[in-house]
Motif scaffolding. Sequence first.
Motif, PDB file in Angstrom:
ATOM      1  N   SER A   5     -56.954  -9.228  -2.593  1.00  0.00           N
ATOM      2  CA  SER A   5     -55.845  -8.468  -2.254  1.00  0.00           C
ATOM      3  C   SER A   5     -56.362  -7.011  -1.563  1.00  0.00           C
ATOM      4  N   THR A   6     -57.983  -6.984  -1.694  1.00  0.00           N
ATOM      5  CA  THR A   6     -58.425  -5.823  -1.009  1.00  0.00           C
ATOM      6  C   THR A   6     -58.870  -6.040   0.381  1.00  0.00           C
ATOM      7  N   LYS A   7     -58.864  -7.342   0.786  1.00  0.00           N
ATOM      8  CA  LYS A   7     -59.407  -7.822   1.938  1.00  0.00           C
ATOM      9  C   LYS A   7     -58.516  -7.959   3.073  1.00  0.00           C
ATOM     10  N   THR A   8     -58.815  -7.736   4.325  1.00  0.00           N
ATOM     11  CA  THR A   8     -57.808  -7.737   5.445  1.00  0.00           C
ATOM     12  C   THR A   8     -58.326  -8.958   6.282  1.00  0.00           C
ATOM     13  N   PHE A   9     -57.352  -9.968   6.518  1.00  0.00           N
ATOM     14  CA  PHE A   9     -57.757 -11.188   7.145  1.00  0.00           C
ATOM     15  C   PHE A   9     -57.440 -11.242   8.675  1.00  0.00           C
ATOM     16  N   GLY A  10     -58.074 -11.902   9.372  1.00  0.00           N
ATOM     17  CA  GLY A  10     -57.745 -11.982  10.754  1.00  0.00           C
ATOM     18  C   GLY A  10     -58.186 -13.518  11.055  1.00  0.00           C
ATOM     19  N   LEU A  11     -57.397 -13.985  12.195  1.00  0.00           N
ATOM     20  CA  LEU A  11     -57.422 -15.335  12.719  1.00  0.00           C
ATOM     21  C   LEU A  11     -57.579 -15.429  14.358  1.00  0.00           C
ATOM     22  N   ILE A  12     -58.551 -16.110  14.856  1.00  0.00           N
ATOM     23  CA  ILE A  12     -58.675 -16.518  16.274  1.00  0.00           C
ATOM     24  C   ILE A  12     -58.462 -18.158  16.404  1.00  0.00           C
ATOM     25  N   ILE A  30     -52.177 -17.294   3.516  1.00  0.00           N
ATOM     26  CA  ILE A  30     -52.806 -16.085   3.275  1.00  0.00           C
ATOM     27  C   ILE A  30     -51.589 -15.184   2.941  1.00  0.00           C
ATOM     28  N   LYS A  31     -50.702 -15.141   3.943  1.00  0.00           N
ATOM     29  CA  LYS A  31     -49.547 -14.302   3.514  1.00  0.00           C
ATOM     30  C   LYS A  31     -48.806 -14.338   2.362  1.00  0.00           C
ATOM     31  N   SER A  32     -48.619 -15.637   2.077  1.00  0.00           N
ATOM     32  CA  SER A  32     -47.604 -15.878   0.821  1.00  0.00           C
ATOM     33  C   SER A  32     -48.332 -15.356  -0.384  1.00  0.00           C
ATOM     34  N   ARG A  33     -49.684 -15.000  -0.313  1.00  0.00           N
ATOM     35  CA  ARG A  33     -50.265 -14.546  -1.565  1.00  0.00           C
ATOM     36  C   ARG A  33     -50.302 -13.036  -1.408  1.00  0.00           C
ATOM     37  N   GLY A  34     -49.660 -12.485  -0.431  1.00  0.00           N
ATOM     38  CA  GLY A  34     -49.509 -11.138  -0.462  1.00  0.00           C
ATOM     39  C   GLY A  34     -50.674 -10.463   0.287  1.00  0.00           C
ATOM     40  N   TYR A  35     -51.444 -11.052   0.808  1.00  0.00           N
ATOM     41  CA  TYR A  35     -52.707 -10.496   1.612  1.00  0.00           C
ATOM     42  C   TYR A  35     -52.583 -10.056   2.802  1.00  0.00           C
ATOM     43  N   THR A  36     -53.247  -8.946   3.376  1.00  0.00           N
ATOM     44  CA  THR A  36     -53.001  -8.405   4.569  1.00  0.00           C
ATOM     45  C   THR A  36     -53.699  -9.176   5.738  1.00  0.00           C
ATOM     46  N   VAL A  37     -52.617  -9.391   6.905  1.00  0.00           N
ATOM     47  CA  VAL A  37     -53.302 -10.010   8.172  1.00  0.00           C
ATOM     48  C   VAL A  37     -53.147  -8.929   9.282  1.00  0.00           C
ATOM     49  N   SER A  38     -54.272  -9.024  10.053  1.00  0.00           N
ATOM     50  CA  SER A  38     -54.325  -8.280  11.202  1.00  0.00           C
ATOM     51  C   SER A  38     -54.917  -8.838  12.445  1.00  0.00           C
ATOM     52  N   ASP A  39     -54.466  -8.108  13.401  1.00  0.00           N
ATOM     53  CA  ASP A  39     -55.007  -8.808  14.837  1.00  0.00           C
ATOM     54  C   ASP A  39     -56.116  -7.632  15.518  1.00  0.00           C
ATOM     55  N   ILE A  41     -59.669  -6.522  15.190  1.00  0.00           N
ATOM     56  CA  ILE A  41     -60.759  -6.961  14.514  1.00  0.00           C
ATOM     57  C   ILE A  41     -61.748  -5.552  13.954  1.00  0.00           C
ATOM     58  N   GLU A  42     -61.636  -4.651  14.186  1.00  0.00           N
ATOM     59  CA  GLU A  42     -62.067  -3.772  13.638  1.00  0.00           C
ATOM     60  C   GLU A  42     -61.824  -3.378  12.274  1.00  0.00           C
ATOM     61  N   LYS A  43     -60.619  -3.800  11.998  1.00  0.00           N
ATOM     62  CA  LYS A  43     -60.005  -3.526  10.757  1.00  0.00           C
ATOM     63  C   LYS A  43     -60.255  -4.877   9.518  1.00  0.00           C
ATOM     64  N   ILE A  44     -60.908  -5.789  10.217  1.00  0.00           N
ATOM     65  CA  ILE A  44     -60.706  -7.362   9.478  1.00  0.00           C
ATOM     66  C   ILE A  44     -62.254  -7.323   8.934  1.00  0.00           C
ATOM     67  N   ASN A  45     -61.909  -7.907   7.453  1.00  0.00           N
ATOM     68  CA  ASN A  45     -62.970  -8.190   6.573  1.00  0.00           C
ATOM     69  C   ASN A  45     -63.402  -9.501   6.505  1.00  0.00           C
ATOM     70  N   ILE A  46     -62.474 -10.578   6.840  1.00  0.00           N
ATOM     71  CA  ILE A  46     -62.498 -12.100   6.755  1.00  0.00           C
ATOM     72  C   ILE A  46     -61.904 -12.364   8.073  1.00  0.00           C
ATOM     73  N   LEU A  47     -62.741 -13.198   8.868  1.00  0.00           N
ATOM     74  CA  LEU A  47     -62.366 -13.534  10.255  1.00  0.00           C
ATOM     75  C   LEU A  47     -62.374 -15.117  10.145  1.00  0.00           C
ATOM     76  N   ILE A  48     -61.289 -15.608  10.496  1.00  0.00           N
ATOM     77  CA  ILE A  48     -61.253 -17.170  10.673  1.00  0.00           C
ATOM     78  C   ILE A  48     -61.100 -17.545  11.920  1.00  0.00           C
ATOM     79  N   ILE A  49     -62.037 -18.462  12.510  1.00  0.00           N
ATOM     80  CA  ILE A  49     -62.102 -18.857  13.863  1.00  0.00           C
ATOM     81  C   ILE A  49     -61.868 -20.336  13.996  1.00  0.00           C
TER      82      ILE A  49
END
Length: 444
Positions: A5-12, A30-39, A41-49
């Motif tokens: 919940s303290t992490k911000t996720f991103g996806l490419i 990811i979003k259904s669990r209430g977690y934050t998603v951002s596009d 990259i400077e704000k992302i903690n976990i990046l999915i490629i």
Amino acid sequence: MTDFSTKTFGLISLGCDKNRVDAEKLLADIKSRGYTVSDEIEKINILIINTCSFLGQSRKEAIETVIDCASYKGGCLEKIVVTGCLPQKFIGEIADELTEADVFLGTYDYDKFFEALDFSYSYGRVNYVGKGDNKYTRQRVVTTPCHYAYLKIADGCNNKCTYCLIPKIRGRYFSYPIDELIAEAEALGDVSELILVAQDVTRYGIDLYGEKKLCEILQKLTALDNINSVRLLYCYPEMIDDALIAEIKNNDKIVKYLDIPFQHSEDRILKLMNRKGTRDSYLELISRLRSEIKGIAIRSTFICGFPSETEEESDALAQFLRQVKLTNCGFFAYSREKDTPAYKLKGQIPYAVKKRRVKNMYAVQKEVSANFLSSFVGKKIRVLCDGINYDKNCFEGRAYFSAPDIDGKVYFNAFDAEQGKFYDILITSSDSYDLYGRTEDYVL
């Protein structure tokens, strides 16, 4: 247990629209669990490629993307998760070498995403390829413009074309249940254009129901109030039958457009590719489609420089294109892929020759397309508005004969236009790829 919940996720997401759907479903989890998603990259903690590995060039792009993104580590970025086709097929080659990645998941391992990620936070780099249960999920975060979406109705492939890695990556063909797909389509909300995709949409249902079910699912999808139209991509020529032709012809909600990957026109090359068609059967199919479905647009793809392809066979393909005058075409230089039968064929063509043949085919198709598009000048056509093109300072959209991203556009002026709405556009000019026009009331 890691507190995500303290992490911000991103996806490419790289590669095809089928990959995009997989990525959208992971985002939904990811979003259904209430977690934050951002596009950002400077704000992302976990990046999915989410990767593609169909061709050498796509593997190169995937690896370079991972390496480039790893430069953000040391800032907010903590973990890079590599998913999809690249680890599915090539995990043995990249697991130890691609140290920038912290987690590897294959094409059917998305349900293990959080388990693998938590393991990585506790113990370090981890390979979870092959550990997933391939669970179907209908929830998605749609990443296309709001008025169109893709619906992946099946995965895998049984066609065993000699140049193709897909069966080795995605496995055997399997269809998703009709009821699940209908529910998924309903959950998308109002959609101007629903685009059906699979490695082969025309084979839909055979594995699950013992017979082809594409017509049935088309009828159920087009009965939904939230679906304005349905477009079909990736229809294999030998699987297009009278029932499907009749359904496309008689169902007003089905776009009169078919993407049919012929791959070549000459019988010897088609046989080497393990394609079931022939030049004559393709000509007969195209003729039948055009006689039954008025104005149907036919798109195709072709491979140039397949092993042992002669100059005469390349020229014959060009003549085929001039004869059939397909609406849209894509051409690709043959890519020699290990673990495919064609890799071992004699007569491999030099890259420079393949590149020249691709260029020649595009030149032929450019003339065909220019003649086709010029026929609309002075006429009004129905156009789906895709939004504003700020570079051209006008609106942009598509006629029925153009699919998103792969075909041309209609650029038009209007006093106002809304994304996802249809407009009658008076075509004032054309080139070899696009049309230009205006709404009838737009007169300066």
